[in-house]
Design an enzyme around this catalytic site. Structure first.
Site, PDB file in Angstrom:
ATOM      1  N   ASP A 191     -60.013   5.850 -32.732  1.00  0.00           N
ATOM      2  CA  ASP A 191     -59.281   6.180 -31.419  1.00  0.00           C
ATOM      3  C   ASP A 191     -59.958   5.966 -30.338  1.00  0.00           C
ATOM      4  O   ASP A 191     -59.192   5.614 -29.289  1.00  0.00           O
ATOM      5  CB  ASP A 191     -58.785   7.564 -31.752  1.00  0.00           C
ATOM      6  CG  ASP A 191     -57.602   8.159 -30.763  1.00  0.00           C
ATOM      7  OD1 ASP A 191     -56.769   7.437 -30.612  1.00  0.00           O
ATOM      8  OD2 ASP A 191     -57.631   9.302 -30.324  1.00  0.00           O
ATOM      9  N   TYR A 203     -51.378  22.654 -30.441  1.00  0.00           N
ATOM     10  CA  TYR A 203     -51.267  21.140 -30.826  1.00  0.00           C
ATOM     11  C   TYR A 203     -52.530  20.469 -30.513  1.00  0.00           C
ATOM     12  O   TYR A 203     -52.974  20.493 -29.504  1.00  0.00           O
ATOM     13  CB  TYR A 203     -50.072  20.459 -30.523  1.00  0.00           C
ATOM     14  CG  TYR A 203     -49.958  19.211 -30.920  1.00  0.00           C
ATOM     15  CD1 TYR A 203     -49.791  18.704 -32.309  1.00  0.00           C
ATOM     16  CD2 TYR A 203     -50.388  17.836 -30.134  1.00  0.00           C
ATOM     17  CE1 TYR A 203     -49.868  17.511 -32.615  1.00  0.00           C
ATOM     18  CE2 TYR A 203     -50.388  16.740 -30.642  1.00  0.00           C
ATOM     19  CZ  TYR A 203     -50.112  16.629 -31.961  1.00  0.00           C
ATOM     20  OH  TYR A 203     -50.357  15.094 -32.357  1.00  0.00           O
ATOM     21  N   HIS A 214     -59.477   4.049 -25.016  1.00  0.00           N
ATOM     22  CA  HIS A 214     -58.666   4.274 -26.137  1.00  0.00           C
ATOM     23  C   HIS A 214     -58.631   3.193 -27.256  1.00  0.00           C
ATOM     24  O   HIS A 214     -57.682   2.501 -27.306  1.00  0.00           O
ATOM     25  CB  HIS A 214     -57.181   4.616 -25.530  1.00  0.00           C
ATOM     26  CG  HIS A 214     -56.378   5.275 -26.337  1.00  0.00           C
ATOM     27  ND1 HIS A 214     -54.803   5.000 -26.370  1.00  0.00           N
ATOM     28  CD2 HIS A 214     -56.536   5.743 -27.774  1.00  0.00           C
ATOM     29  CE1 HIS A 214     -54.345   5.738 -27.260  1.00  0.00           C
ATOM     30  NE2 HIS A 214     -55.402   6.328 -27.953  1.00  0.00           N
TER      31      HIS A 214
HETATM   32 MN    MN Z   1     -54.780   7.854 -29.612  1.00  0.00          MN
END
Ligand code: MN
Ligand code: TSX
Length: 598
Positions: free
Chosen positions: A292, A212, A241
């Site tokens: 992200d 994953y 992040h």
């Molecule tokens: Mn993230």
């Protein structure tokens, strides 16, 4: 890793680079994992086409409707392998205290022994892929390279979208001589035989037993956040992040902001925001740099310059619609890998909240769709697509110097207490705001709904070292000559007494972003309170919004009694990080708590 000779001969092509250290490591891994073949990825179209054909042949990838979704595929992961696994994600520093209470820890020698036993012979009968990649623009001094070794062609295809992968990255690695080593095998996909281990001192990642995304695409969370945060601390930069976006005003000036939110707060949606009609008509535009991860470091002028280390989006599919995120939907019309979504009878991808009039025929496990059994798409199902496909993708995202950051935004999902937006008084206060961030859980994340979880800087699962040291590192940027960004906190999720959201969110969030950049430019007012600087209603452009008086009071008001309780909780939370917690952060909390009491 124990080198072995036995009866195993290294496959031809094991020594495939001009860098001895890289060849040695590949040979060492091959002698441990014993693949049938070694393939050095060059990143070419031909290589990609051959890999896709192989995966179509063995059922790893299913081709979607070529008319509606050209060059797009569906991958179904093992049903027990659909998300990151935090309890099996370890940071293996020599001292436990250096990993901190925010990480699971194992001593490096023990960790290597444990996972190498799993890697022993695990690639027999398989091909071992060597993926040289660069996180960030290939010619940027802010970028960093790595090599991922994997036995998963799905990982290769995803890494090709998510990173600058192949020959140019290998050339840079050969020039620089150093790189992050990532070793990955899907193993048996057994949750009982699964680990994601980080060795920051060795710039090494070892991941076994999962195919994953976050566990297997090692450039992303493992390298660009956990290992990079450790490197960043040593080298004086930040690996965060955060999304990065540009706000272009009608005069053509663009301000860049970086924003950190815990999961399920709509980071990708904010990164790709489309301005409300009134703003569009006036000439406002939002540019997407990343959704992200953000790497930033001080430039010669003292400002922080940021790059997006990624080259694509690995976004959550459910809830992505023409309403919530038109740019994302436009991006994934072709050349996209979907993971664990449902499909319609004519092979189009489908998920809950897609907002079209089609119906799923098959669910994410490949069974006939039955809403009584499970949703069509897994709540953590994904799309992988190149950032270049996004209509709002900024040309500045490829600039090797990065973009100057005007504001850092922290946020969370808070039904009560926390106003729509406030500004920190100074950098130290801003670090406290980030460190005490929290968000209420949604069903998709945990099953438990509405429970407040603290998640400093949205880095709880991703900081590769002790949070107390991380806060100290953040504080250290406030020094002579620094021209640091302003720090803000937002809450798009405030609810009224009836449980309805009070703020329209989505495109209308630009009204809040406009106030922020006007603050940066000294053009907007604010009201001083103990928790920071709040806009008065008149400081925000609310034209055309229907906000009742109660909504305005909740969104722009300040509840001293509620904040006194909140600051007790913040104090207790931060003390949990123990004696390494920087005194300046404790003092800042105490100062605000005292102001709230007085
Ligand atoms: Mn993230
Ligand atoms: O992404 C979101 N953002 C940021 C957008 C740029 N979401 C979705 C969160 C799940 C990932 C939001 N949800 C936002 C938001 O600002 N706000 C909300 C809450 C909300 C939901 C629906 C409505 C208003 C607010 N209104 C209607 O549905 C009509």
């Amino acid at each position: 890793m124990n080198a072995r000779t036995k009866d195993f001969e290294l496959p031809p092509g094991t020594a495939g680079s001009r860098l001895q250290a890289l060849n040695d490591w590949v040979a060492e891994v091959a002698s441990l994992t014993r693949p049938d073949a070694v393939h050095w990825c060059d990143g070419s179209d031909a290589e990609n086409a051959a890999l896709i054909a192989k995966m179509e042949a063995d059922g790893t990838l299913l081709r979607l409707n070529e008319q509606t979704h050209p060059q797009s595929w569906l991958h179904r992961s093992h049903p027990d392998d659909v998300a990151r696994v935090e309890h099996l994600t370890l940071v293996c520093t020599p001292e436990r205290e250096d990993a901190g209470p925010n990480n699971h820890w194992m001593a490096p020698a023990e960790a290597h022994a444990k996972i190498d036993a799993l890697f022993d012979g695990c690639m027999q009968g398989r091909t071992m892929y060597v993926i040289p990649y660069c996180m960030g623009p290939i010619d940027s001094p802010l970028s960093r390279c790595g090599v991922e070794i994997t036995d998963s062609p799905y990982v290769v295809a995803n890494m090709r979208i998510m990173t600058r992968m192949g020959a140019p990255a290998l050339a840079r690695i050969e020039r620089e001589g150093s790189f992050v080593k990532g070793l990955h095998s899907i193993g048996e996909l057994d949750p009982e035989r699964r680990f994601i281990m980080h060795f920051p001192e060795e710039l090494t990642i070892k991941s076994y037993g999962s195919g994953y995304g976050g566990n297997a695409l090692l450039g992303k969370k493992c390298h660009a956040l956990r290992i990079a945060s450790h490197q960043a601390r040593a080298e004086g930069w930040l690996a965060e992040h955060m999304l990065i976006l540009g706000i272009e005003n009608p005069q053509g000036d663009t301000h860049y902001i970086a924003a950190a939110f815990p999961s399920a707060c709509g980071k990708t949606n904010l990164a790709m925001l489309i301005p409300p009609e009134g703003y569009r008509e006036k000439g406002w535009k939002i540019w997407t740099i990343g959704d992200d991860i953000c790497w930033m470091r001080p430039g010669a002028d003292g400002r922080l310059y940021a790059i997006n280390p990624e080259a694509g989006f690995f976004g959550v599919a459910p809830g992505t619609s023409r309403k919530s995120n038109p740019n994302a939907l436009a991006s994934i019309q072709s050349h996209t890998i979907f993971t664990n979504v449902g499909v319609t009878a004519d092979n189009q991808p489908w998920w809950e909240g897609i907002g079209n009039d089609q119906a799923p025929a098959t669910d994410w496990r490949g069974e006939p769709y039955d809403p009584a059994k499970r949703p069509a798409a897994h709540p953590n199902s994904r799309f992988t697509v190149s950032a270049k496909r996004c209509p709002s993708y900024s040309p500045m995202a490829e600039d090797p110097q990065g973009v100057p950051i005007s504001a850092i935004v922290f946020g969370g999902r808070r039904a009560s207490l926390v106003p729509l937006v406030f500004e920190a008084r100074d950098w130290t206060h801003g670090v406290l705001v980030g460190a005490s961030m929290g968000s209420e859980t949604t069903a998709a994340a945990t099953g438990a709904v509405g429970v407040m979880r603290r998640d400093p800087m949205a880095m709880k699962p991703f900081c590769g070292y002790n949070f107390a040291d991380y806060f100290a590192h953040w504080l250290s940027f406030d020094k002579a000559g620094a021209k640091l960004p302003r720090v803000f906190h937002v809450n798009w999720f405030r609810k009224g007494a009836d449980g309805a959201f009070l703020w329209p969110g989505f495109g209308d969030n630009l009204r809040v972003l406009e106030w922020m950049i006007d603050r940066v430019d000294g053009k907007a007012g604010a009201v001083d309170t103990p928790i920071g600087l709040l806009p008065a209603e008149a400081d925000l452009d609310l034209a055309g919004l229907d906000l009742p008086a109660e909504a305005r009071e909740a969104l722009f008001g300040f509840d001293a009694a509620g904040w006194r309780t909140e600051f007790e909780g913040i104090g207790e939370y931060l003390e949990g990080y123990g004696p390494r917690m920087p005194a300046a952060l404790r003092a800042e909390r105490d100062r605000i708590a005292a102001a709230l009491a007085g």
